[in-house]
Every structure is written in structure tokens, then in C-alpha cells.
Design an enzyme around this catalytic site. Sequence first.
Site, PDB file in Angstrom:
ATOM      1  N   GLU A 111      -9.108   0.168  -3.324  1.00 23.04           N
ATOM      2  CA  GLU A 111      -9.344   0.443  -1.755  1.00 23.04           C
ATOM      3  C   GLU A 111     -10.574   1.385  -2.604  1.00 23.04           C
ATOM      4  O   GLU A 111     -10.424   2.592  -1.945  1.00 23.04           O
ATOM      5  CB  GLU A 111      -8.793   0.495  -0.356  1.00 23.04           C
ATOM      6  CG  GLU A 111      -8.118  -0.265  -0.619  1.00 23.04           C
ATOM      7  CD  GLU A 111      -7.214  -0.490   1.249  1.00 23.04           C
ATOM      8  OE1 GLU A 111      -7.220   0.760   1.385  1.00 23.04           O
ATOM      9  OE2 GLU A 111      -6.105  -1.031   0.997  1.00 23.04           O
TER      10      GLU A 111
ATOM     11  N   HIS B 179       1.316   5.904   1.680  1.00 30.82           N
ATOM     12  CA  HIS B 179       1.864   7.501   2.324  1.00 30.82           C
ATOM     13  C   HIS B 179       3.155   7.952   1.787  1.00 30.82           C
ATOM     14  O   HIS B 179       3.660   8.359   2.826  1.00 30.82           O
ATOM     15  CB  HIS B 179       2.154   6.388   3.832  1.00 30.82           C
ATOM     16  CG  HIS B 179       0.802   6.313   4.538  1.00 30.82           C
ATOM     17  ND1 HIS B 179      -0.369   7.181   4.968  1.00 30.82           N
ATOM     18  CD2 HIS B 179       0.395   5.090   5.824  1.00 30.82           C
ATOM     19  CE1 HIS B 179      -1.121   6.781   5.340  1.00 30.82           C
ATOM     20  NE2 HIS B 179      -0.390   5.198   6.086  1.00 30.82           N
TER      21      HIS B 179
ATOM     22  N   GLY C 271       1.478  -1.551   4.172  1.00 24.00           N
ATOM     23  CA  GLY C 271       1.356  -0.208   3.368  1.00 24.00           C
ATOM     24  C   GLY C 271       2.815   0.683   4.779  1.00 24.00           C
ATOM     25  O   GLY C 271       3.872   1.021   4.385  1.00 24.00           O
TER      26      GLY C 271
ATOM     27  N   HIS D  76      -3.313  -4.734   7.577  1.00 25.82           N
ATOM     28  CA  HIS D  76      -4.201  -3.806   8.744  1.00 25.82           C
ATOM     29  C   HIS D  76      -3.204  -3.336   9.744  1.00 25.82           C
ATOM     30  O   HIS D  76      -3.285  -4.404  11.016  1.00 25.82           O
ATOM     31  CB  HIS D  76      -4.851  -3.316   8.925  1.00 25.82           C
ATOM     32  CG  HIS D  76      -5.364  -1.646   8.886  1.00 25.82           C
ATOM     33  ND1 HIS D  76      -5.215  -1.157  10.251  1.00 25.82           N
ATOM     34  CD2 HIS D  76      -5.761  -0.729   8.159  1.00 25.82           C
ATOM     35  CE1 HIS D  76      -5.421   0.374  10.256  1.00 25.82           C
ATOM     36  NE2 HIS D  76      -6.033   0.045   9.018  1.00 25.82           N
TER      37      HIS D  76
ATOM     38  N   ARG E 122      -9.483   7.194  -0.904  1.00 24.77           N
ATOM     39  CA  ARG E 122     -10.420   8.193   0.333  1.00 24.77           C
ATOM     40  C   ARG E 122     -11.641   8.836  -0.773  1.00 24.77           C
ATOM     41  O   ARG E 122     -10.704   9.880  -1.996  1.00 24.77           O
ATOM     42  CB  ARG E 122      -9.499   8.325   0.683  1.00 24.77           C
ATOM     43  CG  ARG E 122      -8.909   7.656   1.758  1.00 24.77           C
ATOM     44  CD  ARG E 122      -8.572   8.387   3.465  1.00 24.77           C
ATOM     45  NE  ARG E 122      -9.782   8.394   4.366  1.00 24.77           N
ATOM     46  CZ  ARG E 122     -10.310   7.278   5.125  1.00 24.77           C
ATOM     47  NH1 ARG E 122      -8.875   6.320   5.197  1.00 24.77           N
ATOM     48  NH2 ARG E 122     -10.995   7.671   5.994  1.00 24.77           N
TER      49      ARG E 122
ATOM     50  N   THR F 280      -7.312   6.203   9.739  1.00 23.57           N
ATOM     51  CA  THR F 280      -7.235   5.255   8.662  1.00 23.57           C
ATOM     52  C   THR F 280      -8.308   3.874   9.157  1.00 23.57           C
ATOM     53  O   THR F 280      -9.061   5.078   9.608  1.00 23.57           O
ATOM     54  CB  THR F 280      -6.062   4.745   8.908  1.00 23.57           C
ATOM     55  OG1 THR F 280      -5.516   3.032   8.386  1.00 23.57           O
ATOM     56  CG2 THR F 280      -5.665   3.729  10.727  1.00 23.57           C
ATOM     57  N   THR F 281      -8.198   3.507   8.128  1.00 20.27           N
ATOM     58  CA  THR F 281     -10.101   2.518   8.401  1.00 20.27           C
ATOM     59  C   THR F 281      -9.746   1.417   9.609  1.00 20.27           C
ATOM     60  O   THR F 281      -9.158   1.278   9.717  1.00 20.27           O
ATOM     61  CB  THR F 281      -9.864   1.662   7.471  1.00 20.27           C
ATOM     62  OG1 THR F 281      -9.310   2.246   6.140  1.00 20.27           O
ATOM     63  CG2 THR F 281     -11.217   1.086   6.753  1.00 20.27           C
TER      64      THR F 281
ATOM     65  N   HIS G 230      -5.566   3.823  -1.902  1.00 20.53           N
ATOM     66  CA  HIS G 230      -7.614   3.618  -1.081  1.00 20.53           C
ATOM     67  C   HIS G 230      -7.463   5.108  -1.591  1.00 20.53           C
ATOM     68  O   HIS G 230      -6.812   6.445  -1.567  1.00 20.53           O
ATOM     69  CB  HIS G 230      -6.707   3.601   0.563  1.00 20.53           C
ATOM     70  CG  HIS G 230      -8.542   4.484   0.891  1.00 20.53           C
ATOM     71  ND1 HIS G 230      -7.903   4.590   1.933  1.00 20.53           N
ATOM     72  CD2 HIS G 230     -10.449   4.316   0.474  1.00 20.53           C
ATOM     73  CE1 HIS G 230      -9.313   4.470   2.663  1.00 20.53           C
ATOM     74  NE2 HIS G 230     -10.634   4.287   1.327  1.00 20.53           N
TER      75      HIS G 230
ATOM     76  N   ASN H 276       0.537  -1.172   0.180  1.00 20.65           N
ATOM     77  CA  ASN H 276       0.054  -0.131  -0.202  1.00 20.65           C
ATOM     78  C   ASN H 276       1.313   1.183   0.217  1.00 20.65           C
ATOM     79  O   ASN H 276       1.667   1.315   0.989  1.00 20.65           O
ATOM     80  CB  ASN H 276      -0.662   0.044   1.095  1.00 20.65           C
ATOM     81  CG  ASN H 276      -1.707   1.415   1.157  1.00 20.65           C
ATOM     82  OD1 ASN H 276      -1.390   2.108   1.082  1.00 20.65           O
ATOM     83  ND2 ASN H 276      -3.229   1.165   1.250  1.00 20.65           N
TER      84      ASN H 276
ATOM     85  N   GLU I  89     -10.586  -9.528   2.871  1.00 18.51           N
ATOM     86  CA  GLU I  89      -9.491  -9.332   3.489  1.00 18.51           C
ATOM     87  C   GLU I  89      -9.838  -8.910   4.628  1.00 18.51           C
ATOM     88  O   GLU I  89     -10.482  -8.364   5.333  1.00 18.51           O
ATOM     89  CB  GLU I  89      -9.544  -7.096   2.757  1.00 18.51           C
ATOM     90  CG  GLU I  89      -7.781  -7.309   3.464  1.00 18.51           C
ATOM     91  CD  GLU I  89      -6.840  -6.498   2.736  1.00 18.51           C
ATOM     92  OE1 GLU I  89      -6.929  -5.902   1.452  1.00 18.51           O
ATOM     93  OE2 GLU I  89      -6.398  -5.449   3.848  1.00 18.51           O
TER      94      GLU I  89
ATOM     95  N   ARG J 242      -6.935  12.435   0.303  1.00 20.98           N
ATOM     96  CA  ARG J 242      -6.485  13.300   1.389  1.00 20.98           C
ATOM     97  C   ARG J 242      -4.996  12.765   0.578  1.00 20.98           C
ATOM     98  O   ARG J 242      -3.746  13.437   1.874  1.00 20.98           O
ATOM     99  CB  ARG J 242      -6.498  12.990   2.922  1.00 20.98           C
ATOM    100  CG  ARG J 242      -6.389  11.469   3.172  1.00 20.98           C
ATOM    101  CD  ARG J 242      -6.546  11.459   5.196  1.00 20.98           C
ATOM    102  NE  ARG J 242      -7.673  11.243   4.743  1.00 20.98           N
ATOM    103  CZ  ARG J 242      -8.476  10.161   6.157  1.00 20.98           C
ATOM    104  NH1 ARG J 242      -7.614   9.545   6.876  1.00 20.98           N
ATOM    105  NH2 ARG J 242      -9.270  10.908   6.538  1.00 20.98           N
ATOM    106  N   HIS J 243      -4.572  11.700   1.034  1.00 23.45           N
ATOM    107  CA  HIS J 243      -3.126  11.443   0.275  1.00 23.45           C
ATOM    108  C   HIS J 243      -3.672  10.607  -1.770  1.00 23.45           C
ATOM    109  O   HIS J 243      -3.112  11.514  -2.569  1.00 23.45           O
ATOM    110  CB  HIS J 243      -2.708   9.807   0.648  1.00 23.45           C
ATOM    111  CG  HIS J 243      -3.704   8.885   1.509  1.00 23.45           C
ATOM    112  ND1 HIS J 243      -4.520   8.331   0.349  1.00 23.45           N
ATOM    113  CD2 HIS J 243      -3.962   8.554   2.309  1.00 23.45           C
ATOM    114  CE1 HIS J 243      -5.577   6.997   1.437  1.00 23.45           C
ATOM    115  NE2 HIS J 243      -4.885   8.147   2.415  1.00 23.45           N
TER     116      HIS J 243
HETATM  117  N1  PXP Z   1      -6.223  -3.503   4.116  1.00 19.75           N
HETATM  118  C1  PXP Z   1      -7.107  -2.128   3.734  1.00 19.75           C
HETATM  119  C2  PXP Z   1      -7.897  -2.474   3.858  1.00 19.75           C
HETATM  120  C3  PXP Z   1      -6.686  -0.735   5.099  1.00 19.75           C
HETATM  121  O1  PXP Z   1      -7.465  -0.068   4.627  1.00 19.75           O
HETATM  122  C4  PXP Z   1      -4.876  -0.838   4.932  1.00 19.75           C
HETATM  123  C5  PXP Z   1      -4.452   0.678   5.611  1.00 19.75           C
HETATM  124  O2  PXP Z   1      -5.009   1.841   4.515  1.00 19.75           O
HETATM  125  C6  PXP Z   1      -4.115  -1.729   4.556  1.00 19.75           C
HETATM  126  C7  PXP Z   1      -4.213  -2.561   4.663  1.00 19.75           C
HETATM  127  C8  PXP Z   1      -2.246  -1.441   5.107  1.00 19.75           C
HETATM  128  O3  PXP Z   1      -2.943  -0.519   6.593  1.00 19.75           O
HETATM  129  P1  PXP Z   1      -1.395  -0.486   6.938  1.00 19.75           P
HETATM  130  O4  PXP Z   1      -0.570   0.830   5.800  1.00 19.75           O
HETATM  131  O5  PXP Z   1      -1.810  -0.108   8.427  1.00 19.75           O
HETATM  132  O6  PXP Z   1      -0.113  -1.573   6.389  1.00 19.75           O
END
Ligand code: PXP
Length: 259
Positions: free
Chosen positions: A82, A22, A225, A203, A57, A112-113, A55, A19, A163, A61-62
Amino acid sequence: MGNQESLTGDRIDIGLGVNIDHVATLRQARGTRYPDPLQAAFVVQDAGANGITVHLREDRRHIRDDDVQRLSASLLIPMNLEMAATSEMLAIASRIKPEECCLVPERREELTTEGGLNAADKIPLLRDYSASLTATGTRVSLFIDPEPRQVEAAAEIGAPIIELHTGAYADSTSRGQRRDELQRLQEAAMLAHTLGLQVNAGHGLNYVNVDDVAAVSQIKILNIGHAIVARAVIHGLSRAVMDMKQLMQQARRENRKGF
Ligand code: PXP
């Protein structure tokens, strides 16, 4: 991202979706054109990742629409988009046609989600939405908490992929809690596999906690990510400082007078 072969044709047991949100967060912090998520995606791709996740959004924002467009046009590995289950995102996905779309809950004020989709309480709505999304040619994934009722709901909705949200596991504050959360993930993965679903997870996974989740044999892809981008910043810093010093010293050596 469902492909079990790497770009070199090797069989893989578990894949990594990176991901890169960032990288865009850093760009947006200064309103510059760099760092460019597309450039980051090429590095990630060359390093052997099995997919790129972004993602888009609602508040942009990013990641921006243009990033998604450019990634889709240039990547050699699958893109997992996403998004919230909105009509705006459906229109974007049908135009861009990512290999996978992962439906996530979204609240503007969250960092974050924060939780999985409550698929069990929205079966008819998500069934219709998934069908529309599938008709655009993408594979639909549902980001859900590792609960049997959510896994069963995903199967009823007809999404081919789930997921599993690993946030509760990652945020565990004791060994006992971490063991319990891991067990919830293992059981949810097993149930989903039995129901014929592809199981991804992600996540909050990092270099310290990834091992136990990666060992769950039903999981096909881990989406990670923050930890990867954070490590890249730390590992890349010394090179970045050396590059800057070298430029400065070269300018001084050449005794530049400016324009
Ligand atoms: N999976 C999903 C569905 C997410 O929303 C995120 C964060 O955007 C991630 C995975 C990755 O999470 P992390 O950035 O904490 O590794």
C-alpha cells in the site's frame, strides 16, 4: 494475490491478505529490533494467509523500507504494497517489484487511512501513474469508497483491481446503517465485477463484522490487519507470560551468580 489457488493447490473462493503494519508499530514504539514483521509474515504465511499487506507510509511510522525489501525477498505468498501515488513510492515499487501495489490517499496526521482515493476527480493523473506502475511489473489496485462513480473511474484509469473501503460499514452504529453500507458494498462489488475488475475489500473488518462482507461473492480478497494483530496479542499473552516465568524460575533454580 490474484491467484485463486492456495499454496497447497486448493481452489479458494475468498482469500485473506493479512496487514502486518501493527507488528511494526509495536517495534517502533520501543525502537527495538523486535517484533520483526518478517518473522510475523512467516507465521501468517504458514497459517494459510493468501497474501501479506504492508503500508509504506511517507512518515515511515511503522513499516520501513528495509522491511519491504526483506519481505519481498523472502515471502512465498504475494505481497501487496500500500502506498501513496508519489514519485518516491513509484521508485521504491519499481525497485522492489511487489506483486500488487494498492494506491491509497495519505495524510500525515491521520491515525489510519481514513477515506478512499478520489479517483473520479483524478482520472488523468491516476491513469498516468497506474501506467507507470504497471510498467514496473506490478498489478495496480485502487483503494476507493464503494461509490459507482469511483468504481467507474477505476475502470477508466485502467487499474485491474479495486479495494473497496469497508470503513463506513465497519463503523456503522445502527443495524440500519450497517445494512445500507453493506448494500453499497454489494452494489459496488457487482458493478466492478461487471466492468471486469478484481474486487478486494478491507479496513476496519473484525471477528464480529467480517461475515456479511465475506459473503459478497464478487469479493476475491479481504485485507485485514488491526483485528488480527489485536487478537494475536490477546491469545498469545498467556503463553508469553508462562515463557517468561519459566525463564525466571529456571534462573533461580540454577542459582545463577551472574557474570
Ligand atoms: N486496506 C487498506 C487499503 C488499508 O489502508 C488498511 C489499513 O492499513 C487495511 C486494508 C486494513 O485495515 P485494518 O487494519 O482496519 O484491518
